[in-house]
Write an enzyme that holds these catalytic residues in place. Structure first.
Site, PDB file in Angstrom:
ATOM      1  N   GLN A  34       0.836  -1.202   0.000  1.00  0.00           N
ATOM      2  CA  GLN A  34       0.000   0.000   0.000  1.00  0.00           C
ATOM      3  C   GLN A  34       0.875   1.259   0.000  1.00  0.00           C
ATOM      4  O   GLN A  34       2.078   1.194   0.272  1.00  0.00           O
ATOM      5  CB  GLN A  34      -0.954  -0.031   1.204  1.00  0.00           C
ATOM      6  CG  GLN A  34      -0.282  -0.386   2.508  1.00  0.00           C
ATOM      7  CD  GLN A  34      -1.147  -1.202   3.477  1.00  0.00           C
ATOM      8  OE1 GLN A  34      -2.338  -1.394   3.253  1.00  0.00           O
ATOM      9  NE2 GLN A  34      -0.556  -1.655   4.560  1.00  0.00           N
ATOM     10  N   GLY A 141      -3.227 -11.819   7.631  1.00  0.00           N
ATOM     11  CA  GLY A 141      -4.098 -12.283   8.707  1.00  0.00           C
ATOM     12  C   GLY A 141      -5.110 -13.325   8.249  1.00  0.00           C
ATOM     13  O   GLY A 141      -5.563 -14.161   9.047  1.00  0.00           O
ATOM     14  N   ASP A 159      -8.476  -5.138  13.254  1.00  0.00           N
ATOM     15  CA  ASP A 159      -8.167  -3.695  13.209  1.00  0.00           C
ATOM     16  C   ASP A 159      -7.565  -3.425  11.836  1.00  0.00           C
ATOM     17  O   ASP A 159      -6.364  -3.217  11.692  1.00  0.00           O
ATOM     18  CB  ASP A 159      -7.181  -3.383  14.343  1.00  0.00           C
ATOM     19  CG  ASP A 159      -6.775  -1.922  14.371  1.00  0.00           C
ATOM     20  OD1 ASP A 159      -7.225  -1.155  13.512  1.00  0.00           O
ATOM     21  OD2 ASP A 159      -5.996  -1.557  15.262  1.00  0.00           O
ATOM     22  N   ASP A 162      -9.932  -0.400   5.246  1.00  0.00           N
ATOM     23  CA  ASP A 162     -11.271  -0.595   4.680  1.00  0.00           C
ATOM     24  C   ASP A 162     -11.295  -1.851   3.794  1.00  0.00           C
ATOM     25  O   ASP A 162     -10.241  -2.331   3.365  1.00  0.00           O
ATOM     26  CB  ASP A 162     -11.665   0.650   3.861  1.00  0.00           C
ATOM     27  CG  ASP A 162     -11.712   1.897   4.735  1.00  0.00           C
ATOM     28  OD1 ASP A 162     -11.903   1.754   5.951  1.00  0.00           O
ATOM     29  OD2 ASP A 162     -11.525   3.005   4.204  1.00  0.00           O
TER      30      ASP A 162
HETATM   31  N1  SAM Z   1      -7.716   2.252  12.490  1.00  0.00           N
HETATM   32  C1  SAM Z   1      -7.584   2.071  11.119  1.00  0.00           C
HETATM   33  C2  SAM Z   1      -8.842   2.282  10.327  1.00  0.00           C
HETATM   34  O1  SAM Z   1      -9.941   1.859  10.716  1.00  0.00           O
HETATM   35  O2  SAM Z   1      -8.737   2.905   9.272  1.00  0.00           O
HETATM   36  C3  SAM Z   1      -6.855   0.821  10.814  1.00  0.00           C
HETATM   37  C4  SAM Z   1      -5.427   1.048  11.131  1.00  0.00           C
HETATM   38  S1  SAM Z   1      -4.320  -0.256  10.933  1.00  0.00           S
HETATM   39  C5  SAM Z   1      -2.918   0.685  10.462  1.00  0.00           C
HETATM   40  C6  SAM Z   1      -4.816  -1.142   9.482  1.00  0.00           C
HETATM   41  C7  SAM Z   1      -3.801  -2.207   9.105  1.00  0.00           C
HETATM   42  O3  SAM Z   1      -4.450  -3.312   8.471  1.00  0.00           O
HETATM   43  C8  SAM Z   1      -2.712  -1.752   8.123  1.00  0.00           C
HETATM   44  O4  SAM Z   1      -1.497  -1.662   8.811  1.00  0.00           O
HETATM   45  C9  SAM Z   1      -2.694  -2.859   7.051  1.00  0.00           C
HETATM   46  O5  SAM Z   1      -1.387  -3.230   6.678  1.00  0.00           O
HETATM   47  C10 SAM Z   1      -3.423  -3.987   7.774  1.00  0.00           C
HETATM   48  N2  SAM Z   1      -3.997  -5.022   6.899  1.00  0.00           N
HETATM   49  C11 SAM Z   1      -4.759  -4.864   5.798  1.00  0.00           C
HETATM   50  N3  SAM Z   1      -5.073  -6.065   5.271  1.00  0.00           N
HETATM   51  C12 SAM Z   1      -4.505  -7.015   6.072  1.00  0.00           C
HETATM   52  C13 SAM Z   1      -4.470  -8.436   6.056  1.00  0.00           C
HETATM   53  N4  SAM Z   1      -5.081  -9.152   5.098  1.00  0.00           N
HETATM   54  N5  SAM Z   1      -3.793  -9.068   7.054  1.00  0.00           N
HETATM   55  C14 SAM Z   1      -3.166  -8.371   8.032  1.00  0.00           C
HETATM   56  N6  SAM Z   1      -3.157  -7.025   8.077  1.00  0.00           N
HETATM   57  C15 SAM Z   1      -3.817  -6.352   7.112  1.00  0.00           C
END
Ligand code: SAM
Length: 282
Positions: A34, A141, A159, A162
């Protein structure tokens, strides 16, 4: 007004936008997954943006991180093993580790760069990363949960970003089904569920997918989050066991500091708005 002095997240589906006045851009990079940006803002401290969407600000992240963790941890009877899927800024991990019952908390974010940037620009969120109960993994994840053994976790906190790109599968029935299989008897999933004002359809699909994956008890909690679309956010808990009560006495006497969460906020967050009740026949 010079538009280059502002960071703006446009919300095409809602024809609205949210802006913060910036002092300067501190960092940008394209990671393997990303596009990551960090800004220093005039009034919200530092701001992390992923693929153009606001993620975390110094000033207001406490609403989200506290409400993604404490309501679920004070609802489960004895949460010992917690996984955070996503959450790379480490703020949710820090809140989870405030609970003495937690023996092991694993944060599983697909993108290690998010955590490395959080360590530099949001060090206060990363201050519990060295806790011996904490473990940080940098893998998908979806894969992690799919390959997990039955009865290997008590609470899974999703967490995530989108539901587009790498996070899309984290909102699917197949994912909730895999969560159901690896959760213990009173196990629960907590997922950030966007804005009830802007994303009601998404919340409906999420609740439907959670129910059809086997979760018999659902609860959506509401809280403010001004940097996110509409300024009003939600988290949805899907549980194997009843959610009718939480451990109110323990929440009222929590042995740690919070900035937003307390027992009254927890009760208030459970109140369901009329349009929400109508939408889901609650
Ligand atoms: N609080 C935030 C929001 O609602 O917009 C979310 C913050 S947190 C930084 C979101 C994280 O999800 C990112 O660091 C991203 O790399 C992670 N992420 C997205 N898809 C994922 C997946 N399939 N497995 C693990 N992490 C994932």
């Amino acid at each position: 007004m010079n538009p280059s002095e502002w960071f703006t997240e446009q919300l095409p589906g809602a024809d609205s936008a949210f802006s913060l006045k910036i002092k300067k851009k501190l960092h940008e990079e394209q990671s393997a997954f990303q596009f990551l940006e960090i800004y220093e803002t005039e009034t919200f401290g530092n701001l992390m943006v992923i693929d153009g969407c606001t993620m975390v600000s110094t000033r207001d992240n406490f609403f989200y991180h506290e409400m993604m963790s404490h309501p679920a941890l004070y609802t489960h009877p004895n949460p010992k093993r917690v996984w955070i899927i996503g959450g790379g800024d480490c703020g949710t991990l820090k809140e989870v580790l405030k609970h003495d019952s937690v023996e092991h908390a694993v944060q599983i974010d697909i993108d290690e760069r998010v955590t490395r940037l959080a360590e530099i620009y949001f060090p206060e969120l990363c201050e519990s990363n060295g806790d011996p109960r904490a473990e940080l993994k940098f893998i998908d994840g979806i894969k992690w949960v799919k390959e997990a053994e039955p009865n290997s976790v008590d609470i899974i906190i999703v967490d995530s970003t989108d539901p587009v790109g790498p996070a899309e599968g984290l909102f699917s029935k197949a994912f909730y089904h895999d969560c159901f299989n690896c959760l213990s008897e009173h196990g629960m999933v907590v997922q950030q569920s966007e804005s009830a004002l802007y994303h009601l359809k998404l919340i409906g699909e999420m609740r439907g997918a959670m129910a059809s994956a086997g979760f018999g008890h659902l609860q959506t909690l509401f809280f403010p989050q001004c940097i996110y679309p509409s300024g009003w956010w939600s988290a949805t808990i899907a549980s194997k066991a009843s959610l009718a009560k939480f451990r109110e006495l323990e929440a009222a006497n929590k042995p740690f500091d919070t900035t937003y969460y307390n027992v009254d906020i927890h009760r208030a967050a459970l109140a369901q708005p009329e349009f929400f009740k109508k939408a889901f026949s609650l």
